[in-house]
Write a protein that holds these residues in place. Sequence first.
Motif, PDB file in Angstrom:
ATOM      1  N   MET A 138     -20.433  99.099  69.464  1.00  0.00           N
ATOM      2  CA  MET A 138     -21.662  99.066  68.785  1.00  0.00           C
ATOM      3  C   MET A 138     -21.981  97.945  68.306  1.00  0.00           C
ATOM      4  SD  MET A 138     -21.948 102.923  66.773  1.00  0.00           S
ATOM      5  CE  MET A 138     -20.314 102.905  66.372  1.00  0.00           C
ATOM      6  N   ARG A 139     -23.204  97.698  67.759  1.00  0.00           N
ATOM      7  CA  ARG A 139     -23.618  96.593  67.064  1.00  0.00           C
ATOM      8  C   ARG A 139     -24.473  97.157  65.822  1.00  0.00           C
ATOM      9  NH1 ARG A 139     -27.313  91.968  69.188  1.00  0.00           N
ATOM     10  NH2 ARG A 139     -28.702  92.530  67.899  1.00  0.00           N
ATOM     11  N   TRP A 140     -24.046  96.233  64.730  1.00  0.00           N
ATOM     12  CA  TRP A 140     -24.704  96.641  63.441  1.00  0.00           C
ATOM     13  C   TRP A 140     -25.409  95.438  62.873  1.00  0.00           C
ATOM     14  CZ3 TRP A 140     -22.585  95.926  58.135  1.00  0.00           C
ATOM     15  CH2 TRP A 140     -23.732  96.359  57.029  1.00  0.00           C
ATOM     16  N   ASP A 141     -26.613  95.341  62.490  1.00  0.00           N
ATOM     17  CA  ASP A 141     -27.222  94.250  62.075  1.00  0.00           C
ATOM     18  C   ASP A 141     -27.902  94.664  60.544  1.00  0.00           C
ATOM     19  OD1 ASP A 141     -26.985  93.678  64.585  1.00  0.00           O
ATOM     20  OD2 ASP A 141     -29.322  92.999  64.958  1.00  0.00           O
TER      21      ASP A 141
ATOM     22  N   GLU B 256     -16.018  93.835  62.944  1.00  0.00           N
ATOM     23  CA  GLU B 256     -15.872  92.466  62.667  1.00  0.00           C
ATOM     24  C   GLU B 256     -17.299  91.644  63.083  1.00  0.00           C
ATOM     25  OE1 GLU B 256     -13.189  91.278  65.922  1.00  0.00           O
ATOM     26  OE2 GLU B 256     -11.465  92.001  64.929  1.00  0.00           O
ATOM     27  N   PRO B 257     -17.538  90.495  62.064  1.00  0.00           N
ATOM     28  CA  PRO B 257     -18.551  89.809  62.460  1.00  0.00           C
ATOM     29  C   PRO B 257     -18.710  89.147  63.726  1.00  0.00           C
ATOM     30  CG  PRO B 257     -17.010  88.497  60.948  1.00  0.00           C
ATOM     31  CD  PRO B 257     -16.705  89.958  61.287  1.00  0.00           C
ATOM     32  N   CYS B 258     -19.812  89.010  64.175  1.00  0.00           N
ATOM     33  CA  CYS B 258     -20.032  88.369  65.715  1.00  0.00           C
ATOM     34  C   CYS B 258     -20.458  86.978  65.444  1.00  0.00           C
ATOM     35  CB  CYS B 258     -20.956  89.020  66.243  1.00  0.00           C
ATOM     36  SG  CYS B 258     -20.895  90.883  66.678  1.00  0.00           S
ATOM     37  N   ASN B 259     -21.295  86.627  64.291  1.00  0.00           N
ATOM     38  CA  ASN B 259     -21.970  85.395  64.377  1.00  0.00           C
ATOM     39  C   ASN B 259     -22.127  84.870  63.112  1.00  0.00           C
ATOM     40  OD1 ASN B 259     -23.757  87.106  63.348  1.00  0.00           O
ATOM     41  ND2 ASN B 259     -25.549  86.277  64.481  1.00  0.00           N
ATOM     42  N   SER B 260     -20.885  85.187  62.397  1.00  0.00           N
ATOM     43  CA  SER B 260     -20.790  84.521  61.047  1.00  0.00           C
ATOM     44  C   SER B 260     -20.259  83.044  61.185  1.00  0.00           C
ATOM     45  CB  SER B 260     -19.864  85.185  60.079  1.00  0.00           C
ATOM     46  OG  SER B 260     -18.384  85.232  60.733  1.00  0.00           O
ATOM     47  N   VAL B 261     -20.229  82.153  60.193  1.00  0.00           N
ATOM     48  CA  VAL B 261     -19.730  81.003  60.164  1.00  0.00           C
ATOM     49  C   VAL B 261     -18.193  80.809  60.271  1.00  0.00           C
ATOM     50  CG1 VAL B 261     -21.599  79.894  58.969  1.00  0.00           C
ATOM     51  CG2 VAL B 261     -19.569  80.342  57.669  1.00  0.00           C
TER      52      VAL B 261
ATOM     53  N   ASP C 118     -30.044  86.307  62.011  1.00  0.00           N
ATOM     54  CA  ASP C 118     -29.957  87.814  62.571  1.00  0.00           C
ATOM     55  C   ASP C 118     -28.307  88.137  62.478  1.00  0.00           C
ATOM     56  OD1 ASP C 118     -30.217  90.029  63.834  1.00  0.00           O
ATOM     57  OD2 ASP C 118     -30.136  88.937  66.018  1.00  0.00           O
ATOM     58  N   PRO C 119     -27.821  88.192  61.374  1.00  0.00           N
ATOM     59  CA  PRO C 119     -26.395  88.602  61.173  1.00  0.00           C
ATOM     60  C   PRO C 119     -25.999  90.032  61.895  1.00  0.00           C
ATOM     61  CG  PRO C 119     -27.654  89.237  59.161  1.00  0.00           C
ATOM     62  CD  PRO C 119     -28.425  88.396  60.040  1.00  0.00           C
ATOM     63  N   GLN C 120     -24.792  89.746  62.397  1.00  0.00           N
ATOM     64  CA  GLN C 120     -24.393  90.895  63.495  1.00  0.00           C
ATOM     65  C   GLN C 120     -22.881  91.109  63.182  1.00  0.00           C
ATOM     66  OE1 GLN C 120     -25.367  89.468  67.449  1.00  0.00           O
ATOM     67  NE2 GLN C 120     -27.614  89.233  66.812  1.00  0.00           N
TER      68      GLN C 120
END
Length: 106
Positions: free
Chosen positions: A1-4, A28-33, A44-46
Motif C-alpha cells: 500500500m502507499r500512503w501520501d 518506509e518513505p519512498c521519496n524522501s531525501v 508529493d511525499p509518499q
Amino acid sequence: MRWDPLENVCCRCIVNKCVLSGRNVRIEPCNSVPEDKTLFMNVDPQFNIYGIMDSDESLLIEGTLEVLDTDEIVDYFRKKEQELERLRKENIILRELMVTLESEVR
C-alpha cells in the motif's frame, strides 16, 4: 500500500507507529531525501506500507507532520548548491593532481 500524507507541499513527516488491525507493520518513505528519511523536498511525499489490508480492516498511523515554509525550502537548496560547488572544486583539484601525477610518471 502507499500512503501520501499531503499533496502539493514540501514537508517533514515522522512516523512513530503504523498499525494495521492491531498489528504493527513496516512503513518506509519512498521519496524522501537520502540523507534524511523524514524530509520530503518534493510536492508529493509518499510512504510504502508493508501489509495487505482488507476492506474491513483499520489502519492507524501516528507521528508528526510539518509543512515547510519557503525559507526552509530555500535554505535546504542553498546548502545543496554550496555542497555541489565544494564538490566541483574538489573534482577540479583532483583532476589537476592526476594530470601532475601522470606527467611525473612519464
